[in-house]
Scaffold this active site. Structure first.
Site, PDB file in Angstrom:
ATOM      1  CG  HIS A 124     -13.230 -13.381  25.116  1.00 53.97           C
ATOM      2  ND1 HIS A 124     -14.514 -13.078  25.503  1.00 53.97           N
ATOM      3  CD2 HIS A 124     -12.508 -13.449  26.246  1.00 53.97           C
ATOM      4  CE1 HIS A 124     -14.568 -12.971  26.810  1.00 53.97           C
ATOM      5  NE2 HIS A 124     -13.370 -13.180  27.297  1.00 53.97           N
TER       6      HIS A 124
ATOM      7  CG  LEU B   2     -15.436 -17.220  24.205  1.00 56.52           C
ATOM      8  CD1 LEU B   2     -14.808 -18.093  23.125  1.00 56.52           C
ATOM      9  CD2 LEU B   2     -14.392 -16.759  25.214  1.00 56.52           C
TER      10      LEU B   2
ATOM     11  CG  ASP C  18      -9.681  -7.742  32.545  1.00 51.81           C
ATOM     12  OD1 ASP C  18     -10.465  -7.248  33.362  1.00 51.81           O
ATOM     13  OD2 ASP C  18     -10.044  -8.505  31.645  1.00 51.81           O
TER      14      ASP C  18
END
Ligand code: PAF
Length: 281
Positions: free
Chosen positions: A37, A33, A149
């Site tokens: 995140h 992470l 993403d």
């Protein structure tokens, strides 16, 4: 904070929370992470009674020659960070807890064929399958994904819509290093020289953001971005594309909401970055 490995123990905890009428937020991750995140977990903490973080390096989303074996892992560090950020549960299964002789998969057609789908043809099938499984196991009210993403986020939104999941999908902004590089677990693969070279992605993104406002063609915007990346000797372009923000199909003009996305190899490491441009704004 609890840590579970099996589907059964996770379901039992979630069931008890649901019985109390508590809302559940899920942050699906592959671990290692970083601040990106952390921003998802913080948002999740703000909006839900219970926060679940899944940490699972999902084998089905890696192609045969990709970095499954070397993908960075550090569960102790991840666990400490989740604890600090106030997570209630980490679901950390082993591949055999998630896949035993599996032959049912979730696939999503058109949206997964362009951009990353061109060089990673089975990637989104693996992502959709594991996210779908996590949704069934954890039954969250909300799930949190990063806009870095962007294609994955668009695909998951479409999957949720098409398969009637009653889950709100929350997209969160890209988190960058001070010098512009988008945070990614894969940045750890870069040598010092490559780390410097990788700045060509965010430079190209900034250039694109600046010139797209002039109403010029996609071809011109993308060429200027390409020129910046191609000037970097360690960089090799996978794609530089402008697509419709929802369908992920190439467009010739930013005359609707679009995604401008790049994927570039820096040495052996493939990095992605993007920006969204909304005509309505
Ligand atoms: O974005 C990721 O880290 C992964 O693709 C996800 C959504 C956790 C599925 O494995």
């Amino acid at each position: 904070m609890k840590v579970t490995k099996t589907v059964e123990e996770t379901r039992a905890i979630v069931k008890a929370w649901k019985k109390e009428g508590l809302t559940i937020g899920l942050v699906p991750t592959m671990g290692y992470l970083h601040e990106g995140h952390a921003s998802l977990i913080r948002k999740c903490r703000e909006q839900n009674d219970k926060v679940v973080v899944s940490v699972f390096v999902n084998p089905t989303q890696f192609g045969p020659n990709e970095d499954l074996a070397s993908y960075p892992r550090d569960f102790d560090r991840d666990s400490a960070l989740c604890q600090t950020l106030g997570a209630d549960l980490i679901f950390h299964p082993e591949p055999e807890d998630m896949y035993t002789d599996a032959c049912a998969y979730v696939n999503i057609d058109t949206l997964s064929q362009n951009l990353c789908g061109r060089t990673r043809p089975t990637h989104f099938k693996g992502v959709c399958t594991v996210v779908c499984k996590l949704f069934h196991i954890i039954s969250p009210d909300r799930a949190y994904f990063g806009q870095k993403d962007a294609q994955q986020l668009a695909i998951i939104r479409k999957m949720v819509q098409d398969l009637n999941f009653d889950i709100a999908i929350i997209g969160c902004p890209i988190v960058r290093e001070a010098d512009g590089l988008a945070k990614s677990s894969r940045n750890t693969y870069l040598t010092a020289q490559e780390r410097q070279a990788a700045l060509c992605l965010s430079r190209a993104i900034r250039k694109g953001q600046e010139i797209i406002k002039k109403g010029i063609s996609a071809k011109t915007v993308l060429q200027e971005m390409r020129d910046i990346i191609e000037a970097e000797p360690l960089a090799k372009i996978d794609y530089v594309c402008m697509t419709d923000a929802l369908t992920m199909q190439d467009v010739e003009q930013a005359d609707r909401d679009v995604l401008v996305a790049v994927a570039v190899f820096i040495g052996k490491t493939r990095l992605i970055d993007n920006f969204s441009y909304e005509v309505s704004l």
